[in-house]
Design a protein around this motif. Structure first.
Motif, PDB file in Angstrom:
ATOM      1  N   ALA A  41       0.819  -1.218   0.000  1.00 24.66           N
ATOM      2  CA  ALA A  41       0.000   0.000   0.000  1.00 24.66           C
ATOM      3  C   ALA A  41       0.851   1.267   0.000  1.00 24.66           C
ATOM      4  N   GLU A  42       1.971   1.243   0.695  1.00 23.59           N
ATOM      5  CA  GLU A  42       2.808   2.447   0.760  1.00 23.59           C
ATOM      6  C   GLU A  42       3.832   2.503  -0.372  1.00 23.59           C
ATOM      7  N   GLY A  43       3.858   1.484  -1.229  1.00 26.21           N
ATOM      8  CA  GLY A  43       4.746   1.507  -2.383  1.00 26.21           C
ATOM      9  C   GLY A  43       6.132   0.964  -2.139  1.00 26.21           C
ATOM     10  N   SER A  44       6.386   0.387  -0.958  1.00 19.79           N
ATOM     11  CA  SER A  44       7.718  -0.152  -0.665  1.00 19.79           C
ATOM     12  C   SER A  44       7.989  -1.464  -1.383  1.00 19.79           C
ATOM     13  N   VAL A  45       6.928  -2.260  -1.591  1.00 19.24           N
ATOM     14  CA  VAL A  45       7.033  -3.509  -2.346  1.00 19.24           C
ATOM     15  C   VAL A  45       5.895  -3.541  -3.356  1.00 19.24           C
ATOM     16  N   GLN A  46       5.986  -4.460  -4.320  1.00 23.11           N
ATOM     17  CA  GLN A  46       5.024  -4.442  -5.428  1.00 23.11           C
ATOM     18  C   GLN A  46       4.148  -5.695  -5.533  1.00 23.11           C
ATOM     19  N   PHE A  47       4.600  -6.830  -5.027  1.00 20.71           N
ATOM     20  CA  PHE A  47       3.849  -8.076  -5.223  1.00 20.71           C
ATOM     21  C   PHE A  47       3.875  -8.927  -3.955  1.00 20.71           C
TER      22      PHE A  47
END
Length: 252
Positions: free
Chosen positions: A193-199
């Motif tokens: 949700a915060e964009g630190s990881v993608q999958f």
């Protein structure tokens, strides 16, 4: 409402931290399915149940630590779904990767979610189409998913999870220049949700209270939470197993 739920999660998390920091003695037990439960799980459960019942006396509650109302929740259009301490094994390992999860389910969808990470004093919340993070300094930050040319795949830390290696291999073939990290609890949803990881691929089962709050947060931030047939994960027609199918959280 979401501000009050956030306060409840923080109060429960503070009680959990007393045991985590050993100011209250830790007691560990085993459930019938041999999974661990501690007095931290039970104290957090008691606090959340008491405060939610006072706040919304007409909305039934389904908790990992009290499933007695599950039929009532199944038959109602709206119910609370909570995990008082998600990541008990991580709590016992003392790695900080455990959360307090509170979700409001309406017509099978998580419409509100709060995930509190007590060790880092970080809270994630989603409600009414908005999603945010409150950092350890108390600053509220709007969050959203982010693409990356070098995507990060987050997977469970648990040693007891047996990944389907064939499915995992085929999944990873669709990605390029990826990196895999292992994180416990619903924290994984929040990192997407915060964009630190993608999958976040999950090939084995989870319980519905493990995912609902994180699901609300990731979905509101722009992620897709689908089973492996492309159907949105939902919380309708719950039964005594309380199981989710395998699923993936992704950016599209």
């Amino acid at each position: 409402m979401v501000e009050k739920i956030s306060c409840i999660a923080r109060v429960a998390g503070a009680e959990v931290m007393k045991i985590y920091n050993r100011s209250i003695k830790l007691y560990r037990y085993k459930k019938l399915d041999t999974s661990p439960v501690t007095n931290a799980d039970l104290f957090s459960h008691k606090i959340i149940m008491c405060l939610l019942k006072h706040l919304t006396p007409d909305i039934p509650i389904l908790s990992e630590e009290d499933i007695t109302k599950w039929k009532e929740c199944r038959d109602k259009n709206c119910f609370w779904l909570i995990d008082p301490l998600d990541g008990t094994k991580d709590f016992l390992l003392h790695n900080g990767e455990f959360t307090v999860n509170i979700a409001l389910i309406e017509y099978g969808q998580p419409i509100m979610g709060v995930v509190y990470v007590p060790v880092y004093n970080i809270l994630y919340a989603a409600d009414n189409g908005q999603v945010w993070k409150i950092n350890s300094q108390g600053k509220r930050l709007n969050i959203s998913v982010r693409t990356s040319h070098n995507p990060i795949v987050v997977m469970s830390r648990s040693n007891n999870i047996c990944y389907d290696q064939y499915k995992l291999h085929n999944y990873l073939k669709t990605l390029k220049n990826y990196k895999i990290i292992n994180i416990g609890s619903s924290f994984k949803f929040c990192l997407i949700a915060e964009g630190s990881v993608q999958f976040y691929p999950r090939f084995s089962y989870t319980k519905i209270w493990d995912t609902a709050a994180g699901h609300a947060i990731a979905m509101t931030a722009g992620a897709v939470v689908n089973d492996w047939y492309g159907n949105p994960l939902h919380y309708k027609n719950i039964n005594r197993s309380f199981l989710n199918p395998g699923f993936q959280v992704s950016l599209n």
